[in-house]
Motif scaffolding. Sequence first.
Motif, mmCIF file in Angstrom:
data_model
loop_
_atom_site.group_PDB
_atom_site.id
_atom_site.type_symbol
_atom_site.label_atom_id
_atom_site.label_comp_id
_atom_site.label_asym_id
_atom_site.label_seq_id
_atom_site.Cartn_x
_atom_site.Cartn_y
_atom_site.Cartn_z
ATOM 1 N N MET A 41 8.821 40.518 16.746
ATOM 2 C CA MET A 41 7.744 39.533 16.845
ATOM 3 C C MET A 41 7.129 39.290 15.469
ATOM 4 N N HIS A 42 6.848 40.375 14.735
ATOM 5 C CA HIS A 42 6.251 40.221 13.407
ATOM 6 C C HIS A 42 7.245 39.605 12.420
ATOM 7 N N ALA A 43 8.502 39.954 12.522
ATOM 8 C CA ALA A 43 9.516 39.369 11.639
ATOM 9 C C ALA A 43 9.601 37.858 11.847
ATOM 10 N N LEU A 44 9.607 37.429 13.088
ATOM 11 C CA LEU A 44 9.696 35.990 13.374
ATOM 12 C C LEU A 44 8.462 35.239 12.876
ATOM 13 N N GLU A 45 7.286 35.815 13.081
ATOM 14 C CA GLU A 45 6.061 35.168 12.613
ATOM 15 C C GLU A 45 6.042 35.086 11.093
ATOM 16 N N ARG A 46 6.431 36.174 10.433
ATOM 17 C CA ARG A 46 6.454 36.163 8.967
ATOM 18 C C ARG A 46 7.516 35.194 8.451
ATOM 19 N N GLN A 47 8.641 35.099 9.142
ATOM 20 C CA GLN A 47 9.686 34.162 8.724
ATOM 21 C C GLN A 47 9.153 32.738 8.765
ATOM 22 N N ARG A 48 8.387 32.423 9.802
ATOM 23 C CA ARG A 48 7.784 31.098 9.926
ATOM 24 C C ARG A 48 6.796 30.861 8.772
ATOM 25 N N LEU A 49 5.981 31.863 8.481
ATOM 26 C CA LEU A 49 4.993 31.731 7.411
ATOM 27 C C LEU A 49 5.649 31.605 6.036
ATOM 28 N N VAL A 50 6.693 32.395 5.777
ATOM 29 C CA VAL A 50 7.351 32.318 4.467
ATOM 30 C C VAL A 50 8.049 30.970 4.295
ATOM 31 N N ALA A 51 8.618 30.444 5.363
ATOM 32 C CA ALA A 51 9.260 29.122 5.276
ATOM 33 C C ALA A 51 8.218 28.039 4.988
ATOM 34 N N THR A 52 7.071 28.130 5.639
ATOM 35 C CA THR A 52 5.993 27.166 5.419
ATOM 36 C C THR A 52 5.480 27.260 3.984
ATOM 37 N N LEU A 53 5.271 28.480 3.509
ATOM 38 C CA LEU A 53 4.798 28.679 2.132
ATOM 39 C C LEU A 53 5.817 28.155 1.122
ATOM 40 N N ARG A 54 7.078 28.446 1.351
ATOM 41 C CA ARG A 54 8.116 27.993 0.423
ATOM 42 C C ARG A 54 8.164 26.464 0.344
ATOM 43 N N ARG A 55 8.106 25.807 1.504
ATOM 44 C CA ARG A 55 8.129 24.337 1.513
ATOM 45 C C ARG A 55 6.915 23.769 0.766
ATOM 46 N N ALA A 56 5.754 24.373 0.972
ATOM 47 C CA ALA A 56 4.546 23.889 0.300
ATOM 48 C C ALA A 56 4.640 24.098 -1.209
ATOM 49 N N ILE A 57 5.160 25.240 -1.630
ATOM 50 C CA ILE A 57 5.324 25.503 -3.064
ATOM 51 C C ILE A 57 6.277 24.491 -3.678
ATOM 52 N N GLU A 58 7.371 24.212 -2.984
ATOM 53 C CA GLU A 58 8.345 23.238 -3.489
ATOM 54 C C GLU A 58 7.757 21.832 -3.515
ATOM 55 N N ALA A 59 6.874 21.517 -2.564
ATOM 56 C CA ALA A 59 6.221 20.204 -2.555
ATOM 57 C C ALA A 59 5.307 20.031 -3.770
ATOM 58 N N HIS A 60 4.897 21.155 -4.368
ATOM 59 C CA HIS A 60 4.046 21.107 -5.562
ATOM 60 C C HIS A 60 4.860 21.278 -6.845
ATOM 61 N N GLY A 61 6.189 21.136 -6.727
ATOM 62 C CA GLY A 61 7.029 21.101 -7.915
ATOM 63 C C GLY A 61 7.505 22.443 -8.439
ATOM 64 N N SER A 62 7.353 23.507 -7.655
ATOM 65 C CA SER A 62 7.827 24.823 -8.076
ATOM 66 C C SER A 62 8.943 25.267 -7.142
ATOM 67 N N TYR A 63 9.682 26.264 -7.568
ATOM 68 C CA TYR A 63 10.769 26.820 -6.755
ATOM 69 C C TYR A 63 10.415 28.254 -6.405
#
Length: 157
Positions: A41-63
């Motif tokens: 349960m925690h792995a799935l929730e964190r996976q969702r959060l890390v994917a969201t964070l990664r997309r937001a970081i990339e939207a701001h021009g970083s990798y």
Amino acid sequence: MSQRLHASVIALVETVADSVAGYEHIASHTHGFGWYSYCEMHALERQRLVATLRRAIEAHGSYADAQGTLLGSAHRLFLDLKSALLDSEQSVVDELLRGERFLADQIRKAHRDAGPLPSDIEEILVTLHRNVQSSLGELTALHKRIERGQQPSPSHL
């Protein structure tokens, strides 16, 4: 408008990915269904959060690399060795607590070092911090049950 983000915010993606891998690792090596479902349960929730964070970081021009770190991989190897010697629920709780405390520290560090953040990144970090604080509360309660000699299964939360 894109904004270069501080390295500590970008590095947080790898740290959260390590958290996901850690939960998955413990789930695959635990013997109780309660621990398996808790960790998954925690792995799935964190996976969702890390994917969201990664997309937001990339939207701001970083990798941001979401593969995790070499240190995280080494720690999972250490867990395998430790588990071979100490196969107990207390060791599971202790390791999860250690990992969650580390992640909470890294989130605070990212907030401190990054300065003002774009609102979407700020919102994700606040959500991530709440998620970690919640799991820290659960794990602390389990740790106290162990100290009192009670059944520490996460199904008691």
